[in-house]
Design an enzyme around this catalytic site. Sequence first.
Site, PDB file in Angstrom:
ATOM      1  N   SER A  64       6.195 -17.496 -16.215  1.00 16.20           N
ATOM      2  CA  SER A  64       7.497 -18.157 -16.379  1.00 16.20           C
ATOM      3  C   SER A  64       7.774 -18.489 -17.841  1.00 16.20           C
ATOM      4  O   SER A  64       6.987 -19.164 -18.506  1.00 16.20           O
ATOM      5  CB  SER A  64       7.533 -19.445 -15.558  1.00 16.20           C
ATOM      6  OG  SER A  64       7.445 -19.175 -14.188  1.00 16.20           O
ATOM      7  N   HIS A  95      12.241 -14.484 -13.653  1.00 21.02           N
ATOM      8  CA  HIS A  95      11.265 -13.396 -13.605  1.00 21.02           C
ATOM      9  C   HIS A  95      12.011 -12.077 -13.390  1.00 21.02           C
ATOM     10  O   HIS A  95      12.655 -11.887 -12.360  1.00 21.02           O
ATOM     11  CB  HIS A  95      10.263 -13.624 -12.473  1.00 21.02           C
ATOM     12  CG  HIS A  95       9.290 -14.727 -12.754  1.00 21.02           C
ATOM     13  ND1 HIS A  95       7.933 -14.505 -12.867  1.00 21.02           N
ATOM     14  CD2 HIS A  95       9.472 -16.052 -12.950  1.00 21.02           C
ATOM     15  CE1 HIS A  95       7.321 -15.654 -13.116  1.00 21.02           C
ATOM     16  NE2 HIS A  95       8.242 -16.609 -13.166  1.00 21.02           N
ATOM     17  N   HIS A 117       5.009 -14.724  -6.284  1.00 18.97           N
ATOM     18  CA  HIS A 117       4.249 -15.941  -6.013  1.00 18.97           C
ATOM     19  C   HIS A 117       3.992 -16.127  -4.516  1.00 18.97           C
ATOM     20  O   HIS A 117       4.798 -15.709  -3.683  1.00 18.97           O
ATOM     21  CB  HIS A 117       5.011 -17.177  -6.516  1.00 18.97           C
ATOM     22  CG  HIS A 117       5.253 -17.193  -7.986  1.00 18.97           C
ATOM     23  ND1 HIS A 117       6.304 -16.522  -8.579  1.00 18.97           N
ATOM     24  CD2 HIS A 117       4.588 -17.819  -8.994  1.00 18.97           C
ATOM     25  CE1 HIS A 117       6.271 -16.728  -9.897  1.00 18.97           C
ATOM     26  NE2 HIS A 117       5.235 -17.510 -10.167  1.00 18.97           N
ATOM     27  N   TYR A 119       4.250 -18.933  -2.962  1.00 17.50           N
ATOM     28  CA  TYR A 119       5.238 -19.861  -2.382  1.00 17.50           C
ATOM     29  C   TYR A 119       6.537 -19.166  -1.991  1.00 17.50           C
ATOM     30  O   TYR A 119       7.391 -19.765  -1.339  1.00 17.50           O
ATOM     31  CB  TYR A 119       5.517 -21.034  -3.330  1.00 17.50           C
ATOM     32  CG  TYR A 119       6.099 -20.673  -4.683  1.00 17.50           C
ATOM     33  CD1 TYR A 119       7.404 -20.210  -4.819  1.00 17.50           C
ATOM     34  CD2 TYR A 119       5.345 -20.835  -5.841  1.00 17.50           C
ATOM     35  CE1 TYR A 119       7.923 -19.897  -6.061  1.00 17.50           C
ATOM     36  CE2 TYR A 119       5.860 -20.519  -7.086  1.00 17.50           C
ATOM     37  CZ  TYR A 119       7.144 -20.061  -7.194  1.00 17.50           C
ATOM     38  OH  TYR A 119       7.672 -19.746  -8.414  1.00 17.50           O
ATOM     39  N   GLU A 120       6.689 -17.903  -2.368  1.00 20.91           N
ATOM     40  CA  GLU A 120       7.872 -17.149  -1.947  1.00 20.91           C
ATOM     41  C   GLU A 120       7.725 -16.625  -0.521  1.00 20.91           C
ATOM     42  O   GLU A 120       8.640 -16.003   0.018  1.00 20.91           O
ATOM     43  CB  GLU A 120       8.099 -15.973  -2.907  1.00 20.91           C
ATOM     44  CG  GLU A 120       8.405 -16.403  -4.345  1.00 20.91           C
ATOM     45  CD  GLU A 120       8.368 -15.242  -5.325  1.00 20.91           C
ATOM     46  OE1 GLU A 120       8.274 -14.082  -4.875  1.00 20.91           O
ATOM     47  OE2 GLU A 120       8.420 -15.496  -6.546  1.00 20.91           O
ATOM     48  N   ALA A 147       2.597 -20.357 -17.169  1.00 23.71           N
ATOM     49  CA  ALA A 147       3.022 -21.686 -17.589  1.00 23.71           C
ATOM     50  C   ALA A 147       2.303 -22.706 -16.721  1.00 23.71           C
ATOM     51  O   ALA A 147       1.959 -22.425 -15.571  1.00 23.71           O
ATOM     52  CB  ALA A 147       4.533 -21.835 -17.440  1.00 23.71           C
ATOM     53  N   MET A 256       0.912 -22.639 -10.313  1.00 22.99           N
ATOM     54  CA  MET A 256       1.112 -22.061  -8.982  1.00 22.99           C
ATOM     55  C   MET A 256       0.877 -20.553  -8.961  1.00 22.99           C
ATOM     56  O   MET A 256       1.395 -19.861  -8.086  1.00 22.99           O
ATOM     57  CB  MET A 256       2.546 -22.354  -8.503  1.00 22.99           C
ATOM     58  CG  MET A 256       2.947 -23.807  -8.566  1.00 22.99           C
ATOM     59  SD  MET A 256       4.712 -24.025  -8.203  1.00 22.99           S
ATOM     60  CE  MET A 256       4.956 -25.721  -8.754  1.00 22.99           C
ATOM     61  N   SER A 257       0.122 -20.041  -9.918  1.00 26.76           N
ATOM     62  CA  SER A 257      -0.052 -18.586 -10.001  1.00 26.76           C
ATOM     63  C   SER A 257      -1.397 -18.269 -10.632  1.00 26.76           C
ATOM     64  O   SER A 257      -2.327 -19.046 -10.544  1.00 26.76           O
ATOM     65  CB  SER A 257       1.101 -17.964 -10.810  1.00 26.76           C
ATOM     66  OG  SER A 257       1.094 -18.475 -12.141  1.00 26.76           O
ATOM     67  N   ASN A 280       4.711 -28.993 -19.823  1.00 25.72           N
ATOM     68  CA  ASN A 280       5.164 -30.359 -19.519  1.00 25.72           C
ATOM     69  C   ASN A 280       4.007 -31.214 -19.024  1.00 25.72           C
ATOM     70  O   ASN A 280       3.014 -30.678 -18.514  1.00 25.72           O
ATOM     71  CB  ASN A 280       6.241 -30.313 -18.423  1.00 25.72           C
ATOM     72  CG  ASN A 280       5.755 -29.597 -17.181  1.00 25.72           C
ATOM     73  OD1 ASN A 280       5.870 -28.370 -17.070  1.00 25.72           O
ATOM     74  ND2 ASN A 280       5.167 -30.338 -16.248  1.00 25.72           N
ATOM     75  N   HIS A 294      12.342 -26.648 -13.305  1.00 27.50           N
ATOM     76  CA  HIS A 294      11.929 -25.302 -13.703  1.00 27.50           C
ATOM     77  C   HIS A 294      12.625 -24.850 -14.986  1.00 27.50           C
ATOM     78  O   HIS A 294      12.055 -24.080 -15.770  1.00 27.50           O
ATOM     79  CB  HIS A 294      12.225 -24.310 -12.577  1.00 27.50           C
ATOM     80  CG  HIS A 294      11.671 -22.931 -12.838  1.00 27.50           C
ATOM     81  ND1 HIS A 294      10.322 -22.679 -13.009  1.00 27.50           N
ATOM     82  CD2 HIS A 294      12.288 -21.733 -12.979  1.00 27.50           C
ATOM     83  CE1 HIS A 294      10.136 -21.393 -13.230  1.00 27.50           C
ATOM     84  NE2 HIS A 294      11.299 -20.801 -13.225  1.00 27.50           N
TER      85      HIS A 294
END
Length: 327
Positions: A64, A95, A117, A119-120, A147, A256-257, A280, A294
Site C-alpha cells: 500500500s 493497488h 489480501h 481480508y478480501e 505498509a 495485514m499482508s 502510523n 487508509h
Amino acid sequence: MVDKNVVLGFTLCKKQDLNCRFGDNSIQGEERMGDQYDEVKVAAEQLKREIFPYDPKIGFVLGSGLGGWADDLEGPIMVPYDSLPGMVAGLTKGHKSRFVAGKCAGLDVLAMQGRVHGYEGRSMEEIVMGVRTMVMAGCGVVVVTAAAGGSNCRMVPGQIYLVRDHYNSSGINPLVGDNDDRLGPRFPDMTDAYDPELRELAKQVAEGIKVDEDGDGQAVMLKLPVDEYWMNLGPTYETRAEVRVAANLGFGLMGMSMVPEVIAARHMNARVLGLSLCTNPGAGVDPGTPKLDHDEVKAAGGEAKGRFGALLTGFTQALGKQEGWIE
C-alpha cells in the site's frame, strides 16, 4: 433463526465451490493443491511471453502506497493480474493489480503493483498466486514490502524497516492442504524466512544513500533499523489490546499482508528480503493521533517514495553486481 451455513462467524463454502474462503482451507487444499503447480506454471509461461525480452531474476511485491517505484522502471511492460490464468485483481483501493517488468540499474526486474489480501475473502491460492508466478518465472530473489502500523512509541512513522522475522496471528497459511512436492517440501524450514545476507546487503546499500529526513537541507545517511512484523488478518486495524500484545512480545510492526507471500516464496526456495514502511502509530500508542485511515497509509507511502525508491534501486544494483548479473 441461525443460518446453518454460518458457524463461529465463518461462512463455510460448499465443496463444489473451488474459490472457497479462508474459513475452510481444508477443502481448498484437498481439491486444489494438486492443480496449483500446473496453474502457476501456465501463468508463469504466459507472463514470460508477455514481458519478453525481459528475463528478471529479482521480483518485488509493492504494498500500500509503495507501488510508485514501478512507474519509474525503464521500458515498462504492464500485465494485469486478471489477464493471467488463476490470478485475480486485488480489491483494495490504491493497488493497481498488475505486473510491471522493466529495467532498473541495468538489470531486468519484475514488480507486483499491489497485492491480493486475505481480508478480501480470497482463497489462499489467489493470495499467493502472484508471488508464486514470479518465482516460477525465474525470480529467485523476492523483495516483499508492506505498509505497517507501529506498536510502540519508538517506531517512527515514515521510517523504512528491515523485517527480520514475523508472527502469523492471522490464522491462515498458504500451505494448508495436500502438498505438491513440485512446488516445495511439505514442511519448509522458516528459521531464516528473511534472508540474513540480503538484509546485510540492504544495510550496506542504505549507508551509501543520503536523504534530508528533517527537511532542513542537511543530507544524512538513510537509517534502516531492523524489526519484526506481526500479521493480523484485517480488514479492521488493530485494537488497543492487540497493539499492546504485539508491543509486549517485541513486534514493532503490525500489518495485514506480507506473511502469506513470504511463506509461499520460501516454500519454492526463493530468497526473501522484507521491507516495511511504518506509516502510523497503532491504536493507543499516541493519544494525539487521529483515528486510523487508509488514505493516511497511502499518503505516508507517497511521502516516502524518494528514499524508498533509492533503496530499492540501490539494492537491485548491488545484488546484480554481487551475483554477476550486471557488471
